[in-house]
Scaffold this active site. Structure first.
Site, PDB file in Angstrom:
ATOM      1  N   CYS A 147     102.706  -5.041  24.555  1.00  0.00           N
ATOM      2  CA  CYS A 147     101.348  -5.153  24.033  1.00  0.00           C
ATOM      3  C   CYS A 147     100.372  -4.727  25.113  1.00  0.00           C
ATOM      4  O   CYS A 147     100.545  -5.075  26.287  1.00  0.00           O
ATOM      5  CB  CYS A 147     101.085  -6.600  23.620  1.00  0.00           C
ATOM      6  SG  CYS A 147      99.450  -6.891  22.924  1.00  0.00           S
TER       7      CYS A 147
ATOM      8  N   HIS B 143     102.626  -6.811  14.199  1.00  0.00           N
ATOM      9  CA  HIS B 143     102.138  -7.082  15.557  1.00  0.00           C
ATOM     10  C   HIS B 143     100.616  -6.969  15.609  1.00  0.00           C
ATOM     11  O   HIS B 143      99.928  -7.860  16.136  1.00  0.00           O
ATOM     12  CB  HIS B 143     102.791  -6.100  16.535  1.00  0.00           C
ATOM     13  CG  HIS B 143     102.295  -6.216  17.935  1.00  0.00           C
ATOM     14  ND1 HIS B 143     103.073  -6.709  18.956  1.00  0.00           N
ATOM     15  CD2 HIS B 143     101.094  -5.902  18.502  1.00  0.00           C
ATOM     16  CE1 HIS B 143     102.368  -6.698  20.077  1.00  0.00           C
ATOM     17  NE2 HIS B 143     101.167  -6.203  19.830  1.00  0.00           N
ATOM     18  N   GLU B 144     100.077  -5.872  15.079  1.00  0.00           N
ATOM     19  CA  GLU B 144      98.623  -5.677  15.138  1.00  0.00           C
ATOM     20  C   GLU B 144      97.889  -6.732  14.319  1.00  0.00           C
ATOM     21  O   GLU B 144      96.851  -7.247  14.746  1.00  0.00           O
ATOM     22  CB  GLU B 144      98.244  -4.267  14.684  1.00  0.00           C
ATOM     23  CG  GLU B 144      98.749  -3.161  15.594  1.00  0.00           C
ATOM     24  CD  GLU B 144      98.434  -3.366  17.065  1.00  0.00           C
ATOM     25  OE1 GLU B 144      97.370  -3.934  17.395  1.00  0.00           O
ATOM     26  OE2 GLU B 144      99.263  -2.963  17.906  1.00  0.00           O
TER      27      GLU B 144
ATOM     28  N   HIS C 210      97.093 -10.100  15.892  1.00  0.00           N
ATOM     29  CA  HIS C 210      95.882 -10.189  16.721  1.00  0.00           C
ATOM     30  C   HIS C 210      94.691 -10.713  15.917  1.00  0.00           C
ATOM     31  O   HIS C 210      93.775 -11.311  16.486  1.00  0.00           O
ATOM     32  CB  HIS C 210      95.525  -8.825  17.316  1.00  0.00           C
ATOM     33  CG  HIS C 210      96.398  -8.409  18.447  1.00  0.00           C
ATOM     34  ND1 HIS C 210      96.391  -9.043  19.670  1.00  0.00           N
ATOM     35  CD2 HIS C 210      97.316  -7.409  18.549  1.00  0.00           C
ATOM     36  CE1 HIS C 210      97.261  -8.459  20.475  1.00  0.00           C
ATOM     37  NE2 HIS C 210      97.838  -7.461  19.821  1.00  0.00           N
TER      38      HIS C 210
END
Length: 176
Positions: free
Chosen positions: A99, A141-142, A145
């Site tokens: 990341c 994953h994104e 956030h």
């Protein structure tokens, strides 16, 4: 404009992002341009607005080839506002992740193998796609956030978390 990328430990990365409410504005277009420029400069495969200190549910991702993930298949360039992820099966797959907000480290992270994701493009048009494998991993994953979650919190076995140069000595030391 290239923005500084917030690093793990910055409390702004732990916030839940606000929805994008206004589409097709000069401000949104400029932010997206800045995000793509920042992502390219950092050699990333994706970037979420909170990583540059912007509290919006906005992610970008996509690449043809990436030195940080040399064996990964291409992922289509995507801009996604207010994303929603739906797993299409219970099948999980472990994969190594890094990341831009956790530089120099990699961890083995379980993710859904096959998902449907939806949201809106910058003009406010609905997007709905299915993804599997690495593409699905990048989306998940994104989107983490946007809920204040970083990948290390998903790692099940901390012996599979460490410095990229130690775990993968064959990789380019500048890749993370």
């Amino acid at each position: 404009m290239i923005h500084a990328i917030l690093k793990m430990g910055d409390p702004r990365l732990l916030r839940v992002a606000a929805p994008v409410e206004r589409y097709d504005t000069p401000e949104l277009r400029a932010l997206i341009d800045d995000m793509f420029e920042t992502m390219a400069h950092a050699q990333g495969v994706g970037l979420a607005a909170p990583q540059i200190g912007v509290d919006l549910q906005l992610v970008i991702f996509g690449f043809e080839r990436n030195d940080r993930y040399p064996d990964a298949p291409a992922v289509p360039r995507t801009i996604l506002c207010n994303p929603v992820i739906e797993p299409l099966s219970d099948e999980m797959e472990d994969g190594w992740e890094g990341c831009l907000s956790v530089p120099g480290l990699r961890g083995l992270v379980p993710r859904y193998r096959h998902i449907r994701y939806s949201g809106y493009d910058p003009a406010g048009q609905r997007i709905e796609r299915e993804a599997e494998g690495f593409h699905a991993r990048v989306v998940q994953h994104e989107c983490d956030h946007l809920i204040g979650r970083l990948y290390p919190t998903r790692i099940r076995d901390l012996t599979k978390f460490g410095y990229t140069e130690v775990l993968f000595p064959e990789m380019d030391p500048n890749a993370d």
